[in-house]
Structures are given as structure tokens and as C-alpha cells.
Design a protein around this motif. Sequence first.
Motif, PDB file in Angstrom:
ATOM      1  N   UNK A  12     -53.951  22.686  85.678  1.00 13.79           N
ATOM      2  CA  UNK A  12     -54.568  22.093  84.503  1.00 13.79           C
ATOM      3  C   UNK A  12     -54.805  20.599  84.705  1.00 13.79           C
ATOM      4  N   UNK A  13     -53.794  19.901  85.223  1.00  9.67           N
ATOM      5  CA  UNK A  13     -53.906  18.462  85.437  1.00  9.67           C
ATOM      6  C   UNK A  13     -54.977  18.148  86.481  1.00  9.67           C
ATOM      7  N   UNK A  14     -55.031  18.926  87.559  1.00  7.90           N
ATOM      8  CA  UNK A  14     -56.038  18.701  88.596  1.00  7.90           C
ATOM      9  C   UNK A  14     -57.446  18.869  88.049  1.00  7.90           C
ATOM     10  N   UNK A  15     -57.659  19.895  87.197  1.00  9.89           N
ATOM     11  CA  UNK A  15     -58.979  20.095  86.597  1.00  9.89           C
ATOM     12  C   UNK A  15     -59.315  18.965  85.629  1.00  9.89           C
ATOM     13  N   UNK A  16     -58.348  18.577  84.792  1.00  6.54           N
ATOM     14  CA  UNK A  16     -58.582  17.481  83.851  1.00  6.54           C
ATOM     15  C   UNK A  16     -58.916  16.186  84.591  1.00  6.54           C
ATOM     16  N   UNK A  17     -58.163  15.882  85.638  1.00  4.69           N
ATOM     17  CA  UNK A  17     -58.417  14.664  86.423  1.00  4.69           C
ATOM     18  C   UNK A  17     -59.786  14.709  87.092  1.00  4.69           C
ATOM     19  N   UNK A  18     -60.148  15.875  87.620  1.00  3.63           N
ATOM     20  CA  UNK A  18     -61.434  16.018  88.291  1.00  3.63           C
ATOM     21  C   UNK A  18     -62.590  15.794  87.327  1.00  3.63           C
ATOM     22  N   UNK A  19     -62.494  16.356  86.124  1.00  2.88           N
ATOM     23  CA  UNK A  19     -63.531  16.171  85.113  1.00  2.88           C
ATOM     24  C   UNK A  19     -63.630  14.707  84.709  1.00  2.88           C
ATOM     25  N   UNK A  20     -62.486  14.067  84.540  1.00  2.00           N
ATOM     26  CA  UNK A  20     -62.470  12.658  84.141  1.00  2.00           C
ATOM     27  C   UNK A  20     -63.106  11.773  85.207  1.00  2.00           C
ATOM     28  N   UNK A  21     -62.767  12.026  86.479  1.00  2.00           N
ATOM     29  CA  UNK A  21     -63.322  11.219  87.567  1.00  2.00           C
ATOM     30  C   UNK A  21     -64.834  11.391  87.701  1.00  2.00           C
ATOM     31  N   UNK A  22     -65.330  12.540  87.247  1.00  2.36           N
ATOM     32  CA  UNK A  22     -66.774  12.782  87.338  1.00  2.36           C
ATOM     33  C   UNK A  22     -67.531  12.249  86.126  1.00  2.36           C
ATOM     34  N   UNK A  23     -66.816  11.576  85.216  1.00  2.00           N
ATOM     35  CA  UNK A  23     -67.464  10.935  84.077  1.00  2.00           C
ATOM     36  C   UNK A  23     -67.395  11.693  82.769  1.00  2.00           C
ATOM     37  N   UNK A  24     -66.712  12.828  82.726  1.00  2.00           N
ATOM     38  CA  UNK A  24     -66.594  13.608  81.491  1.00  2.00           C
ATOM     39  C   UNK A  24     -65.545  12.990  80.570  1.00  2.00           C
ATOM     40  N   UNK A  25     -65.693  13.250  79.266  1.00  2.00           N
ATOM     41  CA  UNK A  25     -64.707  12.794  78.284  1.00  2.00           C
ATOM     42  C   UNK A  25     -63.565  13.809  78.230  1.00  2.00           C
ATOM     43  N   UNK A  26     -62.360  13.371  78.540  1.00  2.00           N
ATOM     44  CA  UNK A  26     -61.220  14.286  78.615  1.00  2.00           C
ATOM     45  C   UNK A  26     -60.055  13.746  77.804  1.00  2.00           C
ATOM     46  N   UNK A  27     -59.417  14.645  77.052  1.00  2.00           N
ATOM     47  CA  UNK A  27     -58.200  14.319  76.313  1.00  2.00           C
ATOM     48  C   UNK A  27     -57.136  15.350  76.672  1.00  2.00           C
ATOM     49  N   UNK A  28     -55.885  14.982  76.483  1.00  2.00           N
ATOM     50  CA  UNK A  28     -54.801  15.920  76.761  1.00  2.00           C
ATOM     51  C   UNK A  28     -53.630  15.640  75.823  1.00  2.00           C
TER      52      UNK A  28
END
Length: 364
Positions: free
Chosen positions: A23-39
Amino acid sequence: MPNINYFFYDAYHCDYAGAQKSMVLLANSLSRSGENVSCMTVMGSNIDLHLEPSITRCYLPQFFYKIAKPRILNILFSVLFSFCFFFKQKNKNTIFIGNEELGFLSLLPLRLFLAKVIWYVRSSDKLGFMDNFMFYSSSHVFSMTKSMLEERFTRLDSSKVSILSSVFTPPINMNEEQLLADKFVFKDKLCFGVFGAIVPRKNIIEAIDGFVSADLNDSVLIIVGPKVSGFEYYFNSIVTYIDELSLFDKVFVLENYSSIYSLYSKVDVLLLTSIDEGIPRVILEGLYFDKPVISSNVGGIKEAFSEFISIGMLKLYNKHNISKLSELISESKAMKRCKTKNLVLQVFCEKKHRELFLLGIKKL
């Protein structure tokens, strides 16, 4: 769907096992690609510490994890805080991702308000009628392999399912040349290793029985993993079992060993005897270190690791089949040894994982 906010949630906020890492790896990957991510997490927890700084945290009270041990309390508290986030958020175009069963159930009531709630399935562990209820209540279901879903659900609606490859990132701050204490350097011995949390579903007694039945001369078995809160009895039962069989010079239990990755360099063959798994990180890590693996054929292992099975670096047996496990252990000296590090990084790459996830989101 422009300006999407991806909201990740896991009910076991302070753990950092395979499901939480994914879950953390996917969230980090989305964030690094410019997506808005919350957790949503607990301040200072392992999940909090491993999230990218750019990810917005929604912190739960520190006492939450301590008092929410019973599952029903965990879910009730989780639902409460999920509703608070839902009604306070400025960006209403949010996709909620529930990691594993409790994470998903904690978010499911938001479906009453037409929120998009995704179930991020990581294991093949069956929950009976609840499986189908959750499947058809979700907005969409993501899974590492199709076989994991087929084991759990009686009928699959393919329009609601997206298959992700798993993702692997090399361990950081790793010193592969770190020396071990002399008693754990097994010179001229064939060393088998069992890695992972010491809990019942890992079925470690079966690994010991298979190892003993193989009756290999000049061989040892090391069991490496933490004693998990609530399962201390299982850890103690393994220690007792080893003593009863007088295996003190053949089987070693290393609890919370500080240089776990350096142990991979000392192991010749990895054993995984679990009765239930998703995509085990121990197989990913073992193959990353070019170590052959003998594993029970559970969850999505056969499907996810087909490339490694075809080249002989991964051998499977049906769980509880001690004779087959013993046979594979006996023949392990002849298992093919080859470099698999680059293949692991290629098959389980972060970019592929993220792109498949975003492709699935388009189905919503």
C-alpha cells in the motif's frame, strides 16, 4: 476524472507487513508521479515513517491502535474517522482505497454517500459469505493475481476487477557484507532459511518437519522473524518443538535479528510453507538475492512468479504435503542457481504497478 485525490486506509495502522508495504509503495509511487494522495495513519507509526513527505496525513489519535484490538472496535473507530475525513475534505472527487479486509470494511459505509471505495485485495484468505458481499459492494477491486480472486469469490464480475503486478523495491541502507556472529556462519553446511513473521499461518512446524524428514547431512535450518504480539504462544511452541526433537544443533530461531538482509547471503535455499499468502515478500527478496525458493502453492504465487518457476528458481508443492516438501528439500542441491535480481526488478517494477492501477481507475 480530473483532480482526483487518492485516499489510502489500513485498519492495522502500526503494522508494516507485506500488505502495508504494498500500500505504501503504491501511495508513494502515485505521489511521486504528481497525483494527489492522502493516507490515514497514526503519527509515528511505521506506515507514517515510510510515506513520502508530499503525502497528506490524516492522523488518528495515538491511543487508537492500543484500544482497538478487537476487530469490531477497530472497524467502528475507523468508520468514525473515515466519515470525518469524507465530510471535511475540500476535494469531493476522492477515491478511497481500503487495504485488506478491515481497511475496506472501514470505508464501506461511505458507499451510502456514493463515494468510490476500492478494495485492494492482498490475500486468498477466505471469509465466507462476507467475501461476495464486499466484492459486490465495492466500486472496484484490485488484486495482485486473478487466481487469488478465484479462490475467494464464487463469481467474478470482470468489469469490477483489475489485476496489478506486485511491486518490489530493493532494501535501503543494506550492508550485504556485514559480518555475522560466528555461530550463525555455517561453513560447509547447506543452509535453509525461513523468513517472516512467526505466526500460525506461516506454518513453520511444517518447514521443520520437511527439513527433518529430508535427513540431509551437514545441513541447518534458520528461522528468522519477529515474535508477533498476540501470537507469542506460537513462537514458544516452535522453540519447544525444536527442544523436544533435540534439534538444537540443526535448527536455529533468530528473533528480530538486526541484520536480516545480510542473512540472505548465508542461506542456500529459502523455504516458505504458509497455508495462506498473497504475493510473499520473502520470495521477492530471496529471488532478488539470487536464492532458489521452495514454497507451498498458495494464493497467487504460481501465477505471479511463473517466470521464476520456468527457469527452475522456484519449486512449488501442495501445502501439508510433507513428503513432497521433504523430496524437494532433498533435491535442493540440484536446484538451478542463476542471477534473478534484474528479472525481479523488471517483472515487479514500480512504474508497471502504478500504470496498471491508473488504468483500472479509468474503469470507474
